[in-house]
Design an enzyme around this catalytic site. Structure first.
Site, mmCIF file in Angstrom:
data_model
loop_
_atom_site.group_PDB
_atom_site.id
_atom_site.type_symbol
_atom_site.label_atom_id
_atom_site.label_comp_id
_atom_site.label_asym_id
_atom_site.label_seq_id
_atom_site.Cartn_x
_atom_site.Cartn_y
_atom_site.Cartn_z
ATOM 1 N N ASP A 1 13.484 -33.040 40.245
ATOM 2 C CA ASP A 1 14.510 -32.010 40.122
ATOM 3 C C ASP A 1 15.781 -32.524 40.781
ATOM 4 O O ASP A 1 15.756 -33.487 41.553
ATOM 5 C CB ASP A 1 14.041 -30.720 40.803
ATOM 6 C CG ASP A 1 15.080 -29.600 40.723
ATOM 7 O OD1 ASP A 1 15.511 -29.277 39.601
ATOM 8 O OD2 ASP A 1 15.467 -29.066 41.773
ATOM 9 N N GLU B 1 19.317 -21.305 48.490
ATOM 10 C CA GLU B 1 19.110 -22.381 49.455
ATOM 11 C C GLU B 1 19.530 -21.964 50.861
ATOM 12 O O GLU B 1 19.036 -22.514 51.850
ATOM 13 C CB GLU B 1 19.841 -23.642 48.995
ATOM 14 C CG GLU B 1 19.260 -24.204 47.706
ATOM 15 C CD GLU B 1 19.773 -25.583 47.346
ATOM 16 O OE1 GLU B 1 20.600 -26.128 48.108
ATOM 17 O OE2 GLU B 1 19.341 -26.118 46.308
ATOM 18 N N TYR C 1 23.177 -30.746 39.554
ATOM 19 C CA TYR C 1 23.346 -31.397 38.255
ATOM 20 C C TYR C 1 24.103 -30.490 37.278
ATOM 21 O O TYR C 1 24.650 -30.956 36.295
ATOM 22 C CB TYR C 1 21.975 -31.714 37.650
ATOM 23 C CG TYR C 1 21.275 -32.928 38.211
ATOM 24 C CD1 TYR C 1 21.740 -33.580 39.351
ATOM 25 C CD2 TYR C 1 20.123 -33.414 37.596
ATOM 26 C CE1 TYR C 1 21.074 -34.687 39.857
ATOM 27 C CE2 TYR C 1 19.448 -34.524 38.093
ATOM 28 C CZ TYR C 1 19.929 -35.156 39.218
ATOM 29 O OH TYR C 1 19.261 -36.251 39.708
ATOM 30 N N GLY C 2 24.077 -29.183 37.533
ATOM 31 C CA GLY C 2 24.592 -28.222 36.563
ATOM 32 C C GLY C 2 26.068 -28.372 36.245
ATOM 33 O O GLY C 2 26.524 -27.930 35.193
ATOM 34 N N CYS D 1 16.941 -21.548 35.439
ATOM 35 C CA CYS D 1 17.176 -22.527 36.501
ATOM 36 C C CYS D 1 16.003 -22.401 37.448
ATOM 37 O O CYS D 1 15.528 -21.286 37.702
ATOM 38 C CB CYS D 1 18.496 -22.251 37.229
ATOM 39 S SG CYS D 1 18.743 -23.234 38.728
ATOM 40 N N THR D 2 15.521 -23.516 37.970
ATOM 41 C CA THR D 2 14.286 -23.460 38.750
ATOM 42 C C THR D 2 14.435 -22.708 40.068
ATOM 43 O O THR D 2 13.432 -22.328 40.672
ATOM 44 C CB THR D 2 13.749 -24.882 39.026
ATOM 45 O OG1 THR D 2 14.824 -25.711 39.486
ATOM 46 C CG2 THR D 2 13.148 -25.479 37.770
ATOM 47 N N CYS E 1 13.859 -29.439 36.100
ATOM 48 C CA CYS E 1 15.283 -29.119 36.228
ATOM 49 C C CYS E 1 15.767 -28.763 34.833
ATOM 50 O O CYS E 1 15.609 -29.568 33.904
ATOM 51 C CB CYS E 1 16.047 -30.321 36.777
ATOM 52 S SG CYS E 1 17.852 -30.190 36.717
ATOM 53 N N ASN E 2 16.322 -27.584 34.674
ATOM 54 C CA ASN E 2 16.767 -27.152 33.346
ATOM 55 C C ASN E 2 17.900 -28.035 32.818
ATOM 56 O O ASN E 2 17.924 -28.387 31.645
ATOM 57 C CB ASN E 2 17.211 -25.694 33.402
ATOM 58 C CG ASN E 2 16.048 -24.721 33.398
ATOM 59 O OD1 ASN E 2 15.648 -24.205 32.378
ATOM 60 N ND2 ASN E 2 15.475 -24.488 34.567
ATOM 61 N N THR E 3 18.846 -28.398 33.683
ATOM 62 C CA THR E 3 19.971 -29.214 33.233
ATOM 63 C C THR E 3 19.494 -30.585 32.774
ATOM 64 O O THR E 3 19.884 -31.067 31.708
ATOM 65 C CB THR E 3 21.011 -29.364 34.359
ATOM 66 O OG1 THR E 3 21.421 -28.065 34.796
ATOM 67 C CG2 THR E 3 22.226 -30.126 33.871
#
Length: 274
Positions: free
Chosen positions: A14, A156, A46-47, A188-189, A77-79
């Site tokens: 990720d 976070e 990353y997004g 998104c995770t 990771c979705n992105t």
């Protein structure tokens, strides 16, 4: 198939720590498997990065995981799933899956009115991948994307139940509520960690889809189909290893707050050398 192939670990990576929600679902749903996790904590998020940059980062991480001799890889990771999965599938000879396709599939099965929302990073929304995948199954579906960039730092920071997070979520979700969606993908995770808040704000008529859970189920099926599923729980040393590109202590603190086990250590890796 050699028997020792079954004993190899699953590689999971990720952009940072959000992918631990995928690891959590793998631990719960495929408890016999070893896991090697890499979080790119030095280069997140990353997004907001370009497709070429995300592909480059993902190639480096895959090379590292291949060095660890994993038997399959999950892009948690979705992105990275949106930008890099197709490229990586062509380049490596071990099974690799992402989190976008399982989430899109379940959303298609869940919707009743064909109006599906997606909350995700700007990169994932901008890629249009969720919409493209959904419309392959449901050509007349209406897909409404909403970037929620503040969700990641709020999670976070540990502010999952903070009034500020609720206020931010209300602002992000207002358009989706007005568009009468009946299904919402947590794209998104990090977002499954806000599931109860999002569910409360959207209401019981909206089905929430957690791609982390669906990805763990797809991985289980893949391992069984390929004949490489572990047959018994690993013995001896911990079956889970964690690597990051930076910020080891904060990673450990977050991991221990959401995983069903306590992790004693994470190791820093110079991912740029790959």
């Amino acid at each position: 198939m050699q028997t020792n192939e079954r004993d190899k670990a699953i590689g999971v990576f990720d952009s940072g720590i959000g992918g631990l929600t995928v690891v959590r679902e793998i631990m719960r749903n495929i408890p016999n498997e070893r896991i090697i996790y890499f979080g790119d904590t030095a280069r997140l998020p990353y997004g907001s990065k370009s497709k070429d940059t995300v592909i480059g980062f993902s190639r480096q991480i895959v090379r590292f995981l291949q060095e660890q001799d994993v038997k399959a890889i999950v892009i948690a990771c979705n992105t990275a799933s949106a930008f890099a999965l197709d490229t990586l599938q062509e380049e490596i000879d071990i099974p690799i899956i992402g989190v976008v396709k399982p989430g899109a599939k379940v959303a298609c099965e869940a919707t009743r009115n064909g109006r599906i929302g997606v909350i995700a990073t700007k990169g994932t929304i901008g890629s249009g991948l969720y919409g493209n995948l959904i419309r392959r199954t449901l050509p007349n579906a209406k897909v409404f994307g909403q970037p929620c960039p503040l969700f990641v730092p709020l999670v976070e920071e540990g502010w999952r139940k903070d009034p500020i997070t609720r206020e931010v979520a209300q602002r992000y979700l207002v358009d989706l509520k007005e568009n009468d969606i009946d299904t919402l993908i947590l794209g998104c995770t990090h977002y499954p960690l806000l599931r109860s808040l999002v569910g409360e704000l959207m209401g019981p008529q909206v089905t929430l889809v957690n791609p982390a859970y669906e990805t763990a189920l797809q991985l289980r099926n893949l391992l069984q189909e390929q004949g490489i599923a572990s047959q018994e729980k690993p013995e001896g040393e911990t079956p889970y290893k964690f690597f990051v590109s930076d910020a080891v202590e904060s990673f450990k603190d977050f991991a221990n707050s959401i995983l069903p086990i306590d992790i004693a250590r994470a190791q820093k890796v110079d991912i740029e050398s790959y």
